[in-house]
Design a protein around this motif. Structure first.
Motif, mmCIF file in Angstrom:
data_model
loop_
_atom_site.group_PDB
_atom_site.id
_atom_site.type_symbol
_atom_site.label_atom_id
_atom_site.label_comp_id
_atom_site.label_asym_id
_atom_site.label_seq_id
_atom_site.Cartn_x
_atom_site.Cartn_y
_atom_site.Cartn_z
ATOM 1 N N LYS A 313 0.849 -1.184 0.000
ATOM 2 C CA LYS A 313 0.000 0.000 0.000
ATOM 3 C C LYS A 313 0.886 1.236 0.000
ATOM 4 C CE LYS A 313 -3.533 0.075 2.699
ATOM 5 N NZ LYS A 313 -4.348 0.143 3.943
ATOM 6 N N THR A 314 0.586 2.160 -0.873
ATOM 7 C CA THR A 314 1.319 3.414 -0.932
ATOM 8 C C THR A 314 0.685 4.412 0.021
ATOM 9 O OG1 THR A 314 1.849 3.020 -3.251
ATOM 10 C CG2 THR A 314 2.094 5.268 -2.438
ATOM 11 N N PHE A 315 1.499 5.053 0.810
ATOM 12 C CA PHE A 315 0.960 6.082 1.695
ATOM 13 C C PHE A 315 1.813 7.338 1.543
ATOM 14 C CE2 PHE A 315 4.073 3.678 4.002
ATOM 15 C CZ PHE A 315 4.823 4.623 4.672
ATOM 16 N N GLY A 316 1.171 8.484 1.665
ATOM 17 C CA GLY A 316 1.877 9.753 1.505
ATOM 18 C C GLY A 316 2.006 10.115 0.039
ATOM 19 N N ASP A 317 2.319 11.370 -0.198
ATOM 20 C CA ASP A 317 2.476 11.842 -1.574
ATOM 21 C C ASP A 317 3.877 11.514 -2.091
ATOM 22 O OD1 ASP A 317 -0.051 12.861 -1.471
ATOM 23 O OD2 ASP A 317 0.625 14.849 -0.777
ATOM 24 N N GLY A 318 3.940 11.046 -3.308
ATOM 25 C CA GLY A 318 5.216 10.818 -3.985
ATOM 26 C C GLY A 318 5.948 9.562 -3.554
ATOM 27 N N HIS A 319 5.340 8.712 -2.728
ATOM 28 C CA HIS A 319 6.000 7.474 -2.290
ATOM 29 C C HIS A 319 5.652 6.335 -3.232
ATOM 30 C CE1 HIS A 319 7.473 9.113 1.498
ATOM 31 N NE2 HIS A 319 6.265 9.727 1.624
ATOM 32 N N LYS A 320 6.640 5.529 -3.512
ATOM 33 C CA LYS A 320 6.456 4.385 -4.400
ATOM 34 C C LYS A 320 6.900 3.125 -3.676
ATOM 35 C CE LYS A 320 7.807 2.533 -8.895
ATOM 36 N NZ LYS A 320 8.632 2.734 -10.110
ATOM 37 N N PRO A 321 6.051 2.113 -3.530
ATOM 38 C CA PRO A 321 6.451 0.893 -2.817
ATOM 39 C C PRO A 321 7.553 0.147 -3.567
ATOM 40 C CG PRO A 321 4.348 0.571 -3.903
ATOM 41 C CD PRO A 321 4.675 2.026 -4.062
ATOM 42 N N ASP A 322 8.470 -0.435 -2.809
ATOM 43 C CA ASP A 322 9.589 -1.177 -3.404
ATOM 44 C C ASP A 322 9.890 -2.369 -2.517
ATOM 45 O OD1 ASP A 322 11.636 -1.977 -4.963
ATOM 46 O OD2 ASP A 322 13.050 -0.430 -4.335
ATOM 47 N N ILE A 323 10.029 -3.547 -3.099
ATOM 48 C CA ILE A 323 10.351 -4.753 -2.332
ATOM 49 C C ILE A 323 11.252 -5.635 -3.194
ATOM 50 C CG2 ILE A 323 8.234 -5.930 -3.100
ATOM 51 C CD1 ILE A 323 8.289 -7.418 -0.402
ATOM 52 N N LYS A 324 12.313 -6.156 -2.575
ATOM 53 C CA LYS A 324 13.247 -7.034 -3.289
ATOM 54 C C LYS A 324 14.086 -7.810 -2.282
ATOM 55 C CE LYS A 324 16.635 -3.300 -3.810
ATOM 56 N NZ LYS A 324 17.412 -2.498 -4.798
ATOM 57 N N ALA A 325 14.782 -8.827 -2.805
ATOM 58 C CA ALA A 325 15.647 -9.649 -1.951
ATOM 59 C C ALA A 325 16.994 -8.976 -1.780
ATOM 60 C CB ALA A 325 15.832 -11.032 -2.561
ATOM 61 N N LEU A 326 17.554 -9.094 -0.573
ATOM 62 C CA LEU A 326 18.894 -8.569 -0.303
ATOM 63 C C LEU A 326 19.925 -9.624 -0.714
ATOM 64 C CD1 LEU A 326 18.523 -6.839 3.186
ATOM 65 C CD2 LEU A 326 18.833 -5.744 0.974
ATOM 66 N N THR A 327 20.585 -9.394 -1.799
ATOM 67 C CA THR A 327 21.600 -10.337 -2.285
ATOM 68 C C THR A 327 22.837 -9.577 -2.720
ATOM 69 O OG1 THR A 327 20.763 -10.265 -4.538
ATOM 70 C CG2 THR A 327 19.848 -11.968 -3.092
ATOM 71 N N LEU A 328 23.954 -10.302 -2.721
ATOM 72 C CA LEU A 328 25.215 -9.760 -3.231
ATOM 73 C C LEU A 328 25.580 -10.561 -4.477
ATOM 74 C CD1 LEU A 328 27.689 -7.931 -2.990
ATOM 75 C CD2 LEU A 328 28.744 -9.667 -1.531
ATOM 76 N N GLN A 329 25.603 -9.915 -5.608
ATOM 77 C CA GLN A 329 25.833 -10.596 -6.866
ATOM 78 C C GLN A 329 27.341 -10.744 -7.116
ATOM 79 O OE1 GLN A 329 23.536 -12.013 -8.674
ATOM 80 N NE2 GLN A 329 21.895 -11.310 -7.323
ATOM 81 N N TYR A 330 27.809 -11.973 -7.012
ATOM 82 C CA TYR A 330 29.201 -12.263 -7.343
ATOM 83 C C TYR A 330 29.365 -12.397 -8.857
ATOM 84 C CZ TYR A 330 30.731 -13.384 -2.566
ATOM 85 O OH TYR A 330 31.071 -13.316 -1.256
ATOM 86 N N ASP A 331 30.576 -12.213 -9.298
ATOM 87 C CA ASP A 331 30.939 -12.598 -10.663
ATOM 88 C C ASP A 331 31.240 -14.092 -10.628
ATOM 89 O OD1 ASP A 331 31.858 -12.957 -13.185
ATOM 90 O OD2 ASP A 331 33.692 -11.767 -12.954
ATOM 91 N N TYR A 332 30.173 -14.893 -10.782
ATOM 92 C CA TYR A 332 30.322 -16.329 -10.591
ATOM 93 C C TYR A 332 31.335 -16.934 -11.558
ATOM 94 C CZ TYR A 332 26.381 -16.464 -7.356
ATOM 95 O OH TYR A 332 25.574 -16.290 -6.280
ATOM 96 N N THR A 333 31.373 -16.423 -12.772
ATOM 97 C CA THR A 333 32.332 -16.947 -13.756
ATOM 98 C C THR A 333 33.760 -16.720 -13.277
ATOM 99 O OG1 THR A 333 30.781 -16.508 -15.553
ATOM 100 C CG2 THR A 333 33.100 -16.848 -16.142
#
Length: 527
Positions: A313-333
């Motif tokens: 749910k968005t609350f307040g003016d100009g706010h945009k909801p954001d959700i994602k996983a916390l990961t550290l992307q290695y250079d696997y190769t």
């Protein structure tokens, strides 16, 4: 043990010029601290080979995910060394046809055959394999040659025993000769008391934990009995320290000992890589400007679950909801390439060849060098030369033990110097080159034994010599007769051998002249 001084097992010395009943305990007590230091390192190396390799780091971020990946390259190195250096039985063959002591080569062959039968009765091959494991891992190994008690008709006259280096050591003289002065092996009883068996050149002593010689006094005015399990401090009829120490290298280090730091680093690298995959699979979710769906019964926000929608749910003016996983992307190769490179570098430094396909396009010699087999062979040859001294000493003790206990011993006139200790390895790589070289040497009248030994192709050289040398010598004689028949005499009476107009046809292998003749630069003169 977190730290081990990996500089090889220390050699133990004494300043005593003779081991007697009066000083044997003092020599033993002075030797034990050095042995205990070696013992702790030996245990560390044996455990390391088994995979007991704690990671040299503490995981402080998300400690609940702490996967410890142990590559255990140490065991990979050990298994290769055991297969390549010790995989074939160590052969005892006749050294040569030259006998400075004037004995007959036929009788020597029979005596060596008898010695091999005695070794076979003592299961020498399997005991040498057990010895090889200690030598490769710990840098040192021990065997004992003792006169057999209660011998049966089909038994060997001596015992061959492989000893654990954690419970065995040899004390040497501190002079330039480094003669073995005292061989020590001990057992630990159920009450944790140690019982030491100390073997000097003249006597065998049993010493308990309180550093007392058991059954103290030898029998006076009577030939001493050799059954020192019943009495102690009695005569040693072999007349030598019959515990033999085997060294893998001059510095007495194990086959993977110098690479332990690199192997620990590789274990950390692999573990961190696997942990990253697990942490991405079980990632922590992060949300900004969101409101999670609430449980209707409890009123508490619902946690994020796989396969379900996340209601925001968005609350307040100009706010945009954001959700994602916390990961550290290695250079696997790059990480995987680093792991592979470090793994291969460790094996290369331990002289273990690359067992993957190196690709085509190169000659057999070039592929042998690039994949590491040439370096492995050179390392094995160097190790064999160091080990040979101990095997020669073992033969000397076996001959002494046999001559003492057998009245009409077949080894009576045999000397240890007549026996060649031969380390056998599979040499079928570069087979065509070796066969061509052997044929070339035989056609040029090189001694067949020297030619067969030079190509280093056969596992059991003595059997090949026995089966093939007579036929090779007959063939060489026929070549000499053929060359003599093709000779003519000129007017002055000088023999002239007819030259073949095309001598290259008779060559069995190419040489540098082919490269010179075919090169666009070398050997081609501009008119």
């Amino acid at each position: 043990m977190d730290f081990v001084e990996r500089s090889g097992r220390r050699k133990i010395f004494t300043d005593e010029t003779e081991i007697t009943r009066e000083n044997v305990i003092k020599v033993l007590q002075k030797a034990l601290p050095t042995h205990e230091a070696n013992r702790s390192e030996i245990k560390y190396l044996l455990d390391f080979d088994k995979g007991v390799q704690p990671l040299i780091r503490e995981k402080t971020i998300r400690p609940e995910i702490d996967i410890m990946s142990i590559a255990n390259i140490a065991n990979e190195i050990t298994e290769f060394k055991l297969g390549y250096v010790w995989g074939n039985p160590v052969a005892m063959v006749q050294k040569s046809d030259a006998h400075p002591k004037g004995s007959d080569k036929t009788s020597d062959n029979d005596a060596i055959a008898s010695l091999n039968e005695m070794y076979y009765a003592e299961e020498k091959d399997s005991k040498d394999s057990e010895l090889g494991r200690y030598v490769e891992i710990c840098g040192v190994g021990y065997q004992m040659i003792d006169i057999k008690r209660d011998r049966q008709d089909d038994d060997s006259p001596f015992d061959l025993v492989t000893l654990n280096p954690m419970y065995t050591f040899v004390v040497y003289s501190s002079d330039v000769y480094h003669r073995p002065m005292l061989g020590v092996t001990y057992i630990q009883l159920e009450n944790y008391q140690r019982v030491y068996t100390c073997v000097s050149k003249d006597a065998v002593y049993i010493i308990n934990e309180q550093y007392e010689i058991v059954n103290g006094e030898p029998v006076p005015d009577k030939k001493p009995s050799y059954f020192h399990r019943e009495r102690s401090g009695e005569s040693n009829p072999i007349g030598d320290v019959y515990i033999i120490e085997f060294n893998r290298s001059a510095d007495r280090t194990g086959c993977f000992e110098r690479q332990i730091d690199e192997m620990n680093a590789l274990n950390v690298l692999e573990s961190d890589f696997v942990n990253d995959v697990a942490q991405n699979t079980q990632a922590i979710w992060w949300g900004n400007d969101i409101e999670l769906e609430k449980d209707e019964s409890t009123g508490e926000p619902k946690g994020i679950q796989g396969g379900q929608w996340v209601i925001t749910k968005t609350f307040g003016d100009g706010h945009k909801p954001d959700i994602k996983a916390l990961t550290l992307q290695y250079d696997y190769t790059g990480v995987l390439a680093n792991i592979t490179s470090k793994h291969d570098a460790i094996l290369e430094r331990a002289y273990v060849p690359n067992q993957s396909d190196p690709g085509g396009g190169s000659t057999a010699s070039a592929m042998s060098m690039s994949s590491g087999w040439s370096a492995a062979e050179q390392s094995a040859c160097k190790e064999s030369l160091i080990l040979k001294r101990s095997f020669q000493r073992r033969n000397r003790l076996a001959i002494k033990a046999t001559n003492y206990s057998v009245v009409d011993s077949p080894l009576k006139d045999l000397s240890a110097n007549d026996i060649e200790v031969k380390f056998l390895r599979q040499k079928t790589f570069n087979l065509s080159e070796k066969v061509n070289s052997l044929a070339t040497m035989i056609q040029n009248h090189i001694n067949p034994k020297d030619a067969l030994a030079t190509v280093d192709l056969f596992s059991n050289l003595s059997e090949v010599i026995e089966d093939s040398v007579p036929q090779i010598e007959e063939y060489q004689k026929s070549l000499i007769s053929k060359n003599s028949a093709s000779s003519n005499s000129d007017s002055s009476g000088t023999d002239v051998i007819k030259r073949d107009p095309n001598p290259d046809i008779k060559r069995n292998q190419s040489d540098l002249s082919d490269q010179t003749g075919n090169s666009p630069i070398l050997g081609n003169k501009t008119e």
